[in-house]
Design a protein around this motif. Structure first.
Motif, mmCIF file in Angstrom:
data_model
loop_
_atom_site.group_PDB
_atom_site.id
_atom_site.type_symbol
_atom_site.label_atom_id
_atom_site.label_comp_id
_atom_site.label_asym_id
_atom_site.label_seq_id
_atom_site.Cartn_x
_atom_site.Cartn_y
_atom_site.Cartn_z
ATOM 1 N N GLU A 92 -11.341 -1.473 4.977
ATOM 2 C CA GLU A 92 -11.749 -1.748 3.792
ATOM 3 C C GLU A 92 -12.185 -3.587 3.533
ATOM 4 O O GLU A 92 -11.641 -4.125 3.850
ATOM 5 C CB GLU A 92 -10.413 -1.610 2.915
ATOM 6 C CG GLU A 92 -10.713 -1.427 1.123
ATOM 7 C CD GLU A 92 -9.281 -0.985 0.654
ATOM 8 O OE1 GLU A 92 -9.099 -1.252 -0.423
ATOM 9 O OE2 GLU A 92 -8.499 -0.327 1.259
ATOM 10 N N ASP A 136 0.950 4.673 1.284
ATOM 11 C CA ASP A 136 0.406 5.578 2.077
ATOM 12 C C ASP A 136 0.823 7.079 2.172
ATOM 13 O O ASP A 136 0.222 7.830 3.027
ATOM 14 C CB ASP A 136 0.279 4.737 3.305
ATOM 15 C CG ASP A 136 1.370 4.659 3.959
ATOM 16 O OD1 ASP A 136 1.539 3.691 4.904
ATOM 17 O OD2 ASP A 136 2.222 4.965 3.545
ATOM 18 N N SER A 171 -1.383 -0.730 -3.748
ATOM 19 C CA SER A 171 -2.787 -0.190 -3.731
ATOM 20 C C SER A 171 -2.965 1.127 -2.891
ATOM 21 O O SER A 171 -1.732 1.460 -2.394
ATOM 22 C CB SER A 171 -3.796 -0.913 -2.870
ATOM 23 O OG SER A 171 -3.150 -1.237 -1.600
ATOM 24 N N SER A 172 -3.849 1.995 -2.897
ATOM 25 C CA SER A 172 -3.741 3.222 -2.128
ATOM 26 C C SER A 172 -5.251 3.693 -2.193
ATOM 27 O O SER A 172 -6.486 3.181 -2.721
ATOM 28 C CB SER A 172 -3.136 4.442 -2.930
ATOM 29 O OG SER A 172 -2.883 5.471 -1.917
ATOM 30 N N GLN A 173 -5.612 4.557 -1.319
ATOM 31 C CA GLN A 173 -6.957 5.282 -1.201
ATOM 32 C C GLN A 173 -6.741 6.915 -1.524
ATOM 33 O O GLN A 173 -5.760 7.479 -1.012
ATOM 34 C CB GLN A 173 -7.440 5.152 0.113
ATOM 35 C CG GLN A 173 -7.725 3.701 0.529
ATOM 36 C CD GLN A 173 -8.252 3.554 1.969
ATOM 37 O OE1 GLN A 173 -8.621 4.526 2.587
ATOM 38 N NE2 GLN A 173 -8.652 2.455 2.251
ATOM 39 N N VAL A 218 -14.749 1.239 1.020
ATOM 40 C CA VAL A 218 -13.919 1.686 2.368
ATOM 41 C C VAL A 218 -15.117 2.116 3.141
ATOM 42 O O VAL A 218 -16.134 2.782 2.618
ATOM 43 C CB VAL A 218 -13.127 2.977 1.817
ATOM 44 C CG1 VAL A 218 -12.475 3.556 3.019
ATOM 45 C CG2 VAL A 218 -11.971 2.590 0.963
ATOM 46 N N ALA A 227 0.770 -1.188 0.018
ATOM 47 C CA ALA A 227 0.071 -0.046 -0.035
ATOM 48 C C ALA A 227 1.038 1.433 0.106
ATOM 49 O O ALA A 227 1.779 1.408 1.126
ATOM 50 C CB ALA A 227 -0.946 0.029 1.294
ATOM 51 N N ARG A 246 -13.143 -2.878 -3.987
ATOM 52 C CA ARG A 246 -13.299 -2.781 -2.590
ATOM 53 C C ARG A 246 -13.973 -1.543 -2.035
ATOM 54 O O ARG A 246 -13.809 -0.763 -2.969
ATOM 55 C CB ARG A 246 -11.771 -2.669 -2.211
ATOM 56 C CG ARG A 246 -10.826 -3.700 -2.613
ATOM 57 C CD ARG A 246 -10.777 -4.952 -1.781
ATOM 58 N NE ARG A 246 -9.842 -4.804 -0.494
ATOM 59 C CZ ARG A 246 -10.006 -5.799 0.441
ATOM 60 N NH1 ARG A 246 -10.464 -6.865 0.152
ATOM 61 N NH2 ARG A 246 -9.262 -5.300 1.610
ATOM 62 N N ARG A 256 -14.269 7.929 0.418
ATOM 63 C CA ARG A 256 -13.044 7.570 -0.133
ATOM 64 C C ARG A 256 -12.912 6.568 -1.423
ATOM 65 O O ARG A 256 -14.052 5.766 -1.399
ATOM 66 C CB ARG A 256 -11.850 7.124 0.790
ATOM 67 C CG ARG A 256 -11.704 8.222 1.944
ATOM 68 C CD ARG A 256 -10.911 7.953 3.140
ATOM 69 N NE ARG A 256 -9.386 7.576 2.569
ATOM 70 C CZ ARG A 256 -8.653 8.725 2.347
ATOM 71 N NH1 ARG A 256 -9.106 10.143 2.514
ATOM 72 N NH2 ARG A 256 -7.519 8.380 1.909
ATOM 73 N N SER A 307 -10.881 3.288 -3.312
ATOM 74 C CA SER A 307 -9.831 2.270 -3.038
ATOM 75 C C SER A 307 -9.445 2.141 -4.839
ATOM 76 O O SER A 307 -9.978 1.617 -5.662
ATOM 77 C CB SER A 307 -10.233 1.149 -2.614
ATOM 78 O OG SER A 307 -9.080 0.193 -2.652
#
Length: 352
Positions: free
Chosen positions: A322, A107, A141-143, A167, A105, A165, A344, A346
């Motif tokens: 998530e 972040d 991955s990230s958000q 959140v 991830a 996914r 948010r 994903s």
């Protein structure tokens, strides 16, 4: 089916504003290398210049964790003219939420205001991806906030897709108690939702199902509970979580439920100020599991109630998690605990 995410030209260009000065003829090209403790103040300053807030505690803990267990993290900085012009942090999350294969991830990523519009963010992201590939990581991955066009454009242009996914989030207000005669759970079989999922809440957790803090001696049982439910041995994943819980003070809240003095369930949450660019006190729940022999007896509810109570004491405002979009059982359970969709998105990128 792969999510479809069309990247409008206007959005893709959203990160190209506020361009910095071009590189002069005699100026050395930018250099990307691992961050060190000497870069901490510059990282904090860049972040404050771009967000308007100081997240010193978050970056101190993240850099400490990264240098203590470098195999689990990627932390790079872009230097130009002897000064830090940008940074990126990513962490391995393989095994999270029961998903097979190694994943990571992203972040935190930032570029100093005077250096934007020169592709530094893309260079940093590319360096992170190269390191992750060498570590055998298959996905990144990230958000992001759904309403942030600059970050949406950046990730879209970098080849990220919408992840399948959801959140979810809830405040740390007390979970409503169950009434006499109510089922103790919202499902007949309470599976392990470790994913990549009086009458007040304290009385529920302490009287009906006692809940305590995680101890190092609980690791084998936690792994056993998880393996019984998922069919997968994720020892490395939980050893990393235990290390975070015991040696990174203030970062992780991990609890164990007992019945007849026997561990029968667990829940783990991480308290980070600033993960995924979020700038309010927030925790992320990443693991919850119940021994199959004790499912349907309120263990999951008691764990969640005590987690919420503990986070509230720490002055954490929200709890986020998530889940897979089609995991109906987990979504139903979280809904019964007061979770709602977060504002948010994903995102995920395949690194193969």
């Amino acid at each position: 089916m792969k999510p479809i995410w069309n990247c409008p030209p206007a959005m893709a260009k959203a990160t190209n504003h506020a361009k910095g000065p071009p590189m002069t003829k005699d100026q050395a090209p930018p250099e990307i290398k691992p961050l060190s403790a000497a870069d901490l103040e510059a990282v904090i300053a860049i972040d404050k210049a771009t967000t308007g807030l100081s997240r010193r505690g978050y970056f101190e803990k993240r850099l400490d964790a990264a240098t203590a267990r470098p195999r689990d993290y990627v932390y790079v900085g872009l230097h130009e003219g002897g000064a830090l012009a940008g940074y990126a942090f990513a962490k391995l999350v393989n095994g999270e939420f029961g998903k097979p294969g190694a994943g990571a991830a992203l972040d935190a990523i930032g570029v100093a205001p005077g250096h934007t519009g020169r592709g530094f963010g893309r260079h940093l992201l590319g360096a992170v991806e190269d390191i992750l590939r060498k570590k055998g990581v298959a996905t990144l991955s990230s958000q992001i906030n759904w309403s942030d066009p600059a970050m949406s454009g950046f990730f879209c242009a970098a080849g990220f897709d919408l992840a399948p996914r959801l959140v979810l989030t809830r405040s740390t207000e007390t979970i409503a108690p169950q009434l006499p005669g109510e089922r103790v759970d919202d499902w007949d079989d309470e599976p392990d939702y470790s994913a990549p999922d009086g009458d007040d809440a304290d009385a529920l957790s302490h009287d009906r199902v006692p809940v305590r803090s995680l101890r190092d001696t609980d690791l084998r049982k936690i792994i056993s509970i998880d393996k019984a439910s998922t069919g997968t041995d994720r020892s490395d994943y939980y050893e990393r979580k235990l290390h975070e819980s015991l040696f990174q003070s203030g970062v992780r809240v991990s609890l164990v439920a007992e019945m007849e003095d026997y561990p029968v369930g667990f829940i783990m949450a991480r308290v980070d100020f600033g993960e995924f660019g979020h700038t309010s006190p927030e925790a992320e729940m990443d693991s919850i599991g119940v021994d199959p022999g004790y499912q349907g007896q309120g263990v999951g509810r008691a764990l969640m109630a005590q987690l919420i109570s503990s986070l509230a004491v720490l002055q954490v405002e929200t709890l986020r998690t998530e889940v897979n979009w089609d995991d109906v059982g987990l979504i139903s359970y979280l809904r019964s605990c007061g979770f709602v969709p977060a504002q948010r998105i994903s995102l995920v990128r395949q690194l193969g």
